[in-house]
Design an enzyme around this catalytic site. Structure first.
Site, PDB file in Angstrom:
ATOM      1  N   CYS A  44       0.701  -1.121   0.120  1.00 18.36           N
ATOM      2  CA  CYS A  44       0.189   0.018  -0.139  1.00 18.36           C
ATOM      3  C   CYS A  44       0.939   1.317  -0.067  1.00 18.36           C
ATOM      4  O   CYS A  44       1.772   1.505   1.052  1.00 18.36           O
ATOM      5  CB  CYS A  44      -0.814  -0.138   1.367  1.00 18.36           C
ATOM      6  SG  CYS A  44      -1.904   1.514   1.612  1.00 18.36           S
ATOM      7  N   TYR A 175      -5.291   6.717  -9.148  1.00 19.61           N
ATOM      8  CA  TYR A 175      -6.442   6.040  -8.840  1.00 19.61           C
ATOM      9  C   TYR A 175      -7.498   6.524  -9.414  1.00 19.61           C
ATOM     10  O   TYR A 175      -8.490   5.758 -10.133  1.00 19.61           O
ATOM     11  CB  TYR A 175      -6.772   6.014  -7.313  1.00 19.61           C
ATOM     12  CG  TYR A 175      -5.912   5.269  -6.648  1.00 19.61           C
ATOM     13  CD1 TYR A 175      -6.312   3.743  -6.274  1.00 19.61           C
ATOM     14  CD2 TYR A 175      -4.530   5.589  -6.100  1.00 19.61           C
ATOM     15  CE1 TYR A 175      -5.476   2.968  -5.517  1.00 19.61           C
ATOM     16  CE2 TYR A 175      -3.672   4.750  -5.364  1.00 19.61           C
ATOM     17  CZ  TYR A 175      -4.140   3.417  -5.173  1.00 19.61           C
ATOM     18  OH  TYR A 175      -3.252   2.668  -4.263  1.00 19.61           O
TER      19      TYR A 175
END
Length: 323
Positions: A44, A175
């Site tokens: 992450c 994203y």
């Protein structure tokens, strides 16, 4: 974790647990060695910030770290890297358990990084942006000798300004490309991303670091996106105008940081690739993880030192990683 506007634009859910761990304990959680555990995943990018900052500041002995595996289901990260799939300190199998211990039935995302109080097993915070700033400003009593000033007071306004645009257009911009729900939303996010990368290239063409003459929080935040760019975002998120290796200034800058103790030695490309390609079944239904790209070029030399500055300012590099 996010939703979509009517236009198809991806919108990240930014409702985090904003409790803070501070030197004066104003939120009920004072800084104390051994009291908390930082839970992360090396996959992450948001958690990777905390891993890097913790290591640069030398907080390993006062803030332990639990590492989740690279994949998760719809609700929770799991400790599948540990024996019996259980964190050895918190004694839990799923990070969800720490969230529920404080907020039964917690309905928002079970995210990393998260800080958990060891004795109660309760999550304290998952506010990743504030978390790293507090490690720099509230945990100073426990910083190692020679720790860098990642958020120096005289540069905070500039660091905050850079961080804001980098977050909108780059950190979250990739994203917004990858999860765009319409062509128009994707096109807009794509243009903003590469326009900002061009802006960053121009800024970094005459300075070694984003703000000041040494690494700061701003460099940490940009690095965690750049290091994933060719391995994941270029293909998986359709950020394919140019690879990082085709942007000379940013490629040199990223390698400079990667080769700086505390940055590249925290990166696990296998975890990164497995997470994105295995978890995002809506984008990659087969779950097949690509073998490329060749990542050995991260160790190629660069000439960024010629621009001046020193990575740790008047400080020193951290010791070899211990976890």
């Amino acid at each position: 974790m996010g939703s979509y506007r009517a236009t198809g634009e991806y919108r990240r859910d930014s409702r985090y647990i904003t409790t803070r761990i501070t030197a004066d304990g104003q939120d009920g959680y004072p800084v104390a060695p051994g009291r908390y555990r930082l839970v992360v995943s090396r996959a992450c990018p948001w958690a990777s910030r905390a891993i890097i900052v913790r290591r640069l500041l030398g907080l390993e002995d006062v803030l332990s770290m639990g590492v989740c595996g690279p994949t998760h289901d719809q609700r929770s990260w799991t400790f599948d890297l540990d024996p019996d799939g259980r964190d050895p300190v918190l004694k839990i199998e799923r990070l969800q358990e720490a969230y529920f211990a404080r907020f039964p039935g917690y309905e928002r995302g079970i995210t990393v990084p998260a800080v958990v109080e060891v004795t109660t097993g309760q999550v304290v915070t998952n506010d990743y942006a504030q978390l790293t700033l507090d490690l720099s400003t509230e945990w100073t009593r426990y910083h190692r000798q020679g720790a860098p000033q990642l958020y120096p007071e005289h540069l905070r306004e500039e660091i905050d300004a850079v961080n804001e645009v980098v977050y909108k257009d780059v950190n979250n911009g990739v994203y917004r490309c990858g999860f765009a729900g319409s062509q128009d939303a994707y096109d807009e996010a794509f243009r903003r991303l590469f326009s900002r990368l061009d802006w960053l290239s121009e800024r970094l063409s005459s300075r070694r670091y984003l703000v000041g003459d040494a690494i700061t929080e701003a460099d940490v935040r940009l690095f965690t996106t750049l290091v994933r760019f060719d391995a994941v975002y270029h293909g998986h998120f359709k950020c394919n105008l140019r690879k990082l290796t085709e942007m000379p200034v940013l490629w040199d800058y990223a390698r400079d940081l990667f080769q700086t103790p505390g940055f590249g030695d925290t990166v696990n490309f296998d975890h990164i690739k497995r997470h994105y390609y295995e978890v995002h079944k809506d984008l990659n239904p087969s779950g097949v993880v690509p073998l490329g790209p060749d990542l050995s070029n991260w160790q190629l030399p660069h000439d960024r030192a010629a621009l001046g500055g020193s990575p740790f300012g008047e400080g020193t590099p951290p010791a070899a990683p211990v976890d």
